[in-house]
Scaffold this motif. Structure first.
Motif, PDB file in Angstrom:
ATOM      1  N   VAL A 114      76.553 -83.607   1.606  1.00 58.13           N
ATOM      2  CA  VAL A 114      77.793 -84.319   1.912  1.00 58.13           C
ATOM      3  C   VAL A 114      78.758 -83.418   2.674  1.00 58.13           C
ATOM      4  O   VAL A 114      79.399 -83.832   3.639  1.00 58.13           O
ATOM      5  N   VAL A 115      78.851 -82.150   2.261  1.00 60.18           N
ATOM      6  CA  VAL A 115      79.735 -81.202   2.947  1.00 60.18           C
ATOM      7  C   VAL A 115      79.284 -80.997   4.389  1.00 60.18           C
ATOM      8  O   VAL A 115      80.095 -80.984   5.317  1.00 60.18           O
ATOM      9  N   LEU A 116      77.977 -80.834   4.602  1.00 66.31           N
ATOM     10  CA  LEU A 116      77.451 -80.626   5.953  1.00 66.31           C
ATOM     11  C   LEU A 116      77.794 -81.794   6.870  1.00 66.31           C
ATOM     12  O   LEU A 116      78.012 -81.616   8.069  1.00 66.31           O
ATOM     13  N   ASP A 117      77.855 -82.991   6.308  1.00 67.33           N
ATOM     14  CA  ASP A 117      78.133 -84.161   7.137  1.00 67.33           C
ATOM     15  C   ASP A 117      79.546 -84.141   7.684  1.00 67.33           C
ATOM     16  O   ASP A 117      79.860 -84.838   8.649  1.00 67.33           O
ATOM     17  N   ASN A 118      80.426 -83.347   7.082  1.00 69.77           N
ATOM     18  CA  ASN A 118      81.801 -83.242   7.579  1.00 69.77           C
ATOM     19  C   ASN A 118      81.957 -82.170   8.656  1.00 69.77           C
ATOM     20  O   ASN A 118      83.046 -82.011   9.208  1.00 69.77           O
ATOM     21  N   LEU A 119      80.901 -81.409   8.941  1.00 74.30           N
ATOM     22  CA  LEU A 119      80.969 -80.386   9.978  1.00 74.30           C
ATOM     23  C   LEU A 119      80.750 -81.005  11.354  1.00 74.30           C
ATOM     24  O   LEU A 119      80.110 -82.053  11.487  1.00 74.30           O
ATOM     25  N   LYS A 120      81.241 -80.334  12.382  1.00 74.34           N
ATOM     26  CA  LYS A 120      80.936 -80.738  13.746  1.00 74.34           C
ATOM     27  C   LYS A 120      79.466 -80.445  14.018  1.00 74.34           C
ATOM     28  O   LYS A 120      78.883 -79.541  13.412  1.00 74.34           O
ATOM     29  N   PRO A 121      78.825 -81.200  14.939  1.00 73.58           N
ATOM     30  CA  PRO A 121      77.388 -81.022  15.178  1.00 73.58           C
ATOM     31  C   PRO A 121      76.968 -79.569  15.433  1.00 73.58           C
ATOM     32  O   PRO A 121      76.010 -79.079  14.828  1.00 73.58           O
ATOM     33  N   ALA A 122      77.668 -78.869  16.337  1.00 70.10           N
ATOM     34  CA  ALA A 122      77.282 -77.492  16.660  1.00 70.10           C
ATOM     35  C   ALA A 122      77.481 -76.573  15.453  1.00 70.10           C
ATOM     36  O   ALA A 122      76.688 -75.647  15.234  1.00 70.10           O
ATOM     37  N   GLU A 123      78.532 -76.818  14.658  1.00 68.86           N
ATOM     38  CA  GLU A 123      78.758 -76.016  13.451  1.00 68.86           C
ATOM     39  C   GLU A 123      77.625 -76.228  12.461  1.00 68.86           C
ATOM     40  O   GLU A 123      77.128 -75.286  11.851  1.00 68.86           O
ATOM     41  N   ARG A 124      77.227 -77.469  12.311  1.00 65.13           N
ATOM     42  CA  ARG A 124      76.169 -77.796  11.347  1.00 65.13           C
ATOM     43  C   ARG A 124      74.849 -77.147  11.748  1.00 65.13           C
ATOM     44  O   ARG A 124      74.165 -76.543  10.913  1.00 65.13           O
ATOM     45  N   ILE A 125      74.488 -77.280  13.018  1.00 69.13           N
ATOM     46  CA  ILE A 125      73.234 -76.684  13.499  1.00 69.13           C
ATOM     47  C   ILE A 125      73.267 -75.172  13.319  1.00 69.13           C
ATOM     48  O   ILE A 125      72.299 -74.562  12.833  1.00 69.13           O
ATOM     49  N   LEU A 271      89.001 -92.233  -7.230  1.00 68.11           N
ATOM     50  CA  LEU A 271      87.618 -92.523  -6.862  1.00 68.11           C
ATOM     51  C   LEU A 271      87.622 -92.976  -5.412  1.00 68.11           C
ATOM     52  O   LEU A 271      88.194 -94.019  -5.080  1.00 68.11           O
ATOM     53  N   ILE A 272      86.991 -92.181  -4.542  1.00 72.03           N
ATOM     54  CA  ILE A 272      87.017 -92.416  -3.101  1.00 72.03           C
ATOM     55  C   ILE A 272      85.599 -92.707  -2.615  1.00 72.03           C
ATOM     56  O   ILE A 272      84.710 -91.856  -2.704  1.00 72.03           O
ATOM     57  N   SER A 273      85.392 -93.914  -2.122  1.00 75.29           N
ATOM     58  CA  SER A 273      84.076 -94.313  -1.638  1.00 75.29           C
ATOM     59  C   SER A 273      84.084 -94.709  -0.167  1.00 75.29           C
ATOM     60  O   SER A 273      83.034 -94.739   0.469  1.00 75.29           O
ATOM     61  N   ASP A 274      85.248 -95.032   0.354  1.00 77.67           N
ATOM     62  CA  ASP A 274      85.355 -95.448   1.753  1.00 77.67           C
ATOM     63  C   ASP A 274      84.938 -94.295   2.673  1.00 77.67           C
ATOM     64  O   ASP A 274      85.489 -93.189   2.575  1.00 77.67           O
ATOM     65  N   PRO A 275      83.954 -94.496   3.556  1.00 77.55           N
ATOM     66  CA  PRO A 275      83.438 -93.402   4.397  1.00 77.55           C
ATOM     67  C   PRO A 275      84.507 -92.678   5.201  1.00 77.55           C
ATOM     68  O   PRO A 275      84.488 -91.447   5.301  1.00 77.55           O
ATOM     69  N   GLU A 276      85.454 -93.425   5.762  1.00 80.20           N
ATOM     70  CA  GLU A 276      86.487 -92.777   6.569  1.00 80.20           C
ATOM     71  C   GLU A 276      87.397 -91.910   5.698  1.00 80.20           C
ATOM     72  O   GLU A 276      87.800 -90.818   6.105  1.00 80.20           O
ATOM     73  N   ARG A 277      87.710 -92.364   4.513  1.00 80.50           N
ATOM     74  CA  ARG A 277      88.531 -91.561   3.595  1.00 80.50           C
ATOM     75  C   ARG A 277      87.773 -90.304   3.163  1.00 80.50           C
ATOM     76  O   ARG A 277      88.357 -89.232   3.041  1.00 80.50           O
ATOM     77  N   VAL A 278      86.468 -90.447   2.935  1.00 83.12           N
ATOM     78  CA  VAL A 278      85.662 -89.295   2.535  1.00 83.12           C
ATOM     79  C   VAL A 278      85.656 -88.243   3.634  1.00 83.12           C
ATOM     80  O   VAL A 278      85.769 -87.045   3.372  1.00 83.12           O
ATOM     81  N   ARG A 279      85.557 -88.675   4.886  1.00 84.25           N
ATOM     82  CA  ARG A 279      85.528 -87.726   6.001  1.00 84.25           C
ATOM     83  C   ARG A 279      86.823 -86.938   6.124  1.00 84.25           C
ATOM     84  O   ARG A 279      86.846 -85.848   6.694  1.00 84.25           O
ATOM     85  N   GLN A 280      87.890 -87.470   5.609  1.00 78.61           N
ATOM     86  CA  GLN A 280      89.181 -86.787   5.691  1.00 78.61           C
ATOM     87  C   GLN A 280      89.370 -85.771   4.570  1.00 78.61           C
ATOM     88  O   GLN A 280      90.318 -84.985   4.595  1.00 78.61           O
ATOM     89  N   LEU A 281      88.452 -85.765   3.588  1.00 83.36           N
ATOM     90  CA  LEU A 281      88.539 -84.810   2.493  1.00 83.36           C
ATOM     91  C   LEU A 281      88.009 -83.452   2.924  1.00 83.36           C
ATOM     92  O   LEU A 281      87.112 -83.351   3.760  1.00 83.36           O
ATOM     93  N   ASP A 282      88.543 -82.418   2.346  1.00 83.98           N
ATOM     94  CA  ASP A 282      88.028 -81.056   2.553  1.00 83.98           C
ATOM     95  C   ASP A 282      87.042 -80.797   1.420  1.00 83.98           C
ATOM     96  O   ASP A 282      87.427 -80.417   0.318  1.00 83.98           O
ATOM     97  N   LEU A 283      85.765 -81.037   1.690  1.00 87.26           N
ATOM     98  CA  LEU A 283      84.708 -80.898   0.679  1.00 87.26           C
ATOM     99  C   LEU A 283      84.002 -79.568   0.842  1.00 87.26           C
ATOM    100  O   LEU A 283      83.740 -79.114   1.951  1.00 87.26           O
ATOM    101  N   ALA A 284      83.666 -78.935  -0.265  1.00 84.28           N
ATOM    102  CA  ALA A 284      82.966 -77.634  -0.218  1.00 84.28           C
ATOM    103  C   ALA A 284      82.080 -77.517  -1.448  1.00 84.28           C
ATOM    104  O   ALA A 284      82.327 -78.124  -2.490  1.00 84.28           O
ATOM    105  N   VAL A 285      81.022 -76.731  -1.290  1.00 85.73           N
ATOM    106  CA  VAL A 285      80.101 -76.489  -2.390  1.00 85.73           C
ATOM    107  C   VAL A 285      80.775 -75.558  -3.386  1.00 85.73           C
ATOM    108  O   VAL A 285      81.393 -74.565  -3.006  1.00 85.73           O
ATOM    109  N   LEU A 286      80.653 -75.866  -4.660  1.00 91.38           N
ATOM    110  CA  LEU A 286      81.229 -75.039  -5.718  1.00 91.38           C
ATOM    111  C   LEU A 286      80.207 -73.993  -6.120  1.00 91.38           C
ATOM    112  O   LEU A 286      79.143 -74.304  -6.646  1.00 91.38           O
ATOM    113  N   SER A 287      80.514 -72.731  -5.823  1.00 90.28           N
ATOM    114  CA  SER A 287      79.570 -71.658  -6.111  1.00 90.28           C
ATOM    115  C   SER A 287      79.487 -71.396  -7.598  1.00 90.28           C
ATOM    116  O   SER A 287      80.417 -71.676  -8.363  1.00 90.28           O
ATOM    117  N   ASN A 288      78.355 -70.834  -8.020  1.00 89.96           N
ATOM    118  CA  ASN A 288      78.151 -70.541  -9.434  1.00 89.96           C
ATOM    119  C   ASN A 288      78.940 -69.315  -9.862  1.00 89.96           C
ATOM    120  O   ASN A 288      79.234 -68.453  -9.077  1.00 89.96           O
TER     121      ASN A 288
END
Length: 288
Positions: A114-125, A271-288
């Protein structure tokens, strides 16, 4: 053995690795399969005997194909949000092989997808090739069409967004403890433990519902609503810098839970399910 048969057999030895690379870039098994098939078509038209490192060549080709697919996905999204959504938001009916995709998603982590989907294409690659597959920047640069220095900056930005900007470790540790307790109680259907994790005046806002029904008030009412109903695939993640939950069974995002804490209890839940609202969130993986 004919040259075409040799080429086909050689390609099959690389197919699985190519599919793994493509899946991590695209987050969709069906799109990954399309990217791998396109790499085969390009190989079949090339002078394969003159390729010194066939595995590296194929990885480069499938990466470029994935980059093009991500850019097309982004442009379609900008043209019309309703016209095309990334597979991470699609219904489970669109999964070509649910079991295989579930295995792949679990190996990566649904939160990371989910976090990767919020990156720009070149950033993700760049992030996937360097941080996941340890490809050097001088080999990634031609794929994304940037200088080596610019490619390093892409990786740095992507890494920053994937890992998130943390609050203090004490805050994160406490938030994790509270949210883990909430999630475990919801899974187990433990009503008393759920109430204990919630502020008595807690508010839940659910964007899947309309009108006054989208707001639930009070610890008892919220506990009744979620007890025993938590998604098994729900995972902790950083949502706008604080500990939240991402629910994405088989890598398909259902919703994100964003929490607001008060006096060591959960005071607000969005509870946020709307795709556009999700894209506006700053999502990150929670490290152990």
């Amino acid at each position: 053995m004919s040259e075409q048969d040799w080429l086909a057999n050689t390609f099959e030895t690389h197919r699985k690795n190519l599919q793994i690379v493509a899946y991590r870039m695209l987050g969709s098994l069906s799109e990954a399969e399309d990217a791998v098939q396109e790499s085969w078509l390009r190989l079949s038209r090339a002078d394969a005997r003159g390729i010194e490192n066939l595995g590296g060549w194929l990885t480069t080709v499938v990466s470029r194909v994935c980059l093009d697919m991500l850019r097309l996905r982004k442009s379609r999204r900008e043209e019309s949000i309703e016209a095309h959504l990334p597979d991470s938001f699609n219904s489970q009916e669109n999964i070509s092989d649910p079991e295989q995709e579930a295995i792949l998603a679990d190996s990566i982590g649904v939160a990371l997808l989910v976090v990767l989907d919020n990156l720009k294409p070149a950033e993700r690659i760049t992030f996937v090739l360097h941080d996941v597959f340890a490809m050097p920047f001088n080999e990634i640069a031609p794929i994304v069409g940037k200088s080596e220095a610019a490619t390093r900056q892409l990786a740095s930005r992507a890494r920053h967004r994937v890992r998130g900007v943390k609050a203090t470790e004490v805050d994160i540790a406490h938030q994790r403890k509270v949210v883990q307790a909430f999630l475990a109680a919801a899974h187990a259907g433990d009503f008393d433990r759920l109430v204990a994790a919630l502020d008595p005046d807690v508010i839940l806002r659910d964007d899947r519902q309309t009108g006054s029904s989208k707001v639930t008030r009070g610890a008892v009412a919220l506990a009744k609503q979620v007890s025993g109903r938590a998604q098994k695939a729900a995972q902790l993640a950083l949502v706008n810098g604080t500990v939240g939950i991402i629910a994405a069974p088989q890598g398909k995002l259902l919703y994100v839970l964003k929490f607001t804490m008060s006096h060591r209890k959960i005071a607000e839940v969005d509870l946020i399910s709307d795709p556009e609202r999700v894209r506006q969130l700053d999502l990150a993986v929670l490290s152990n």
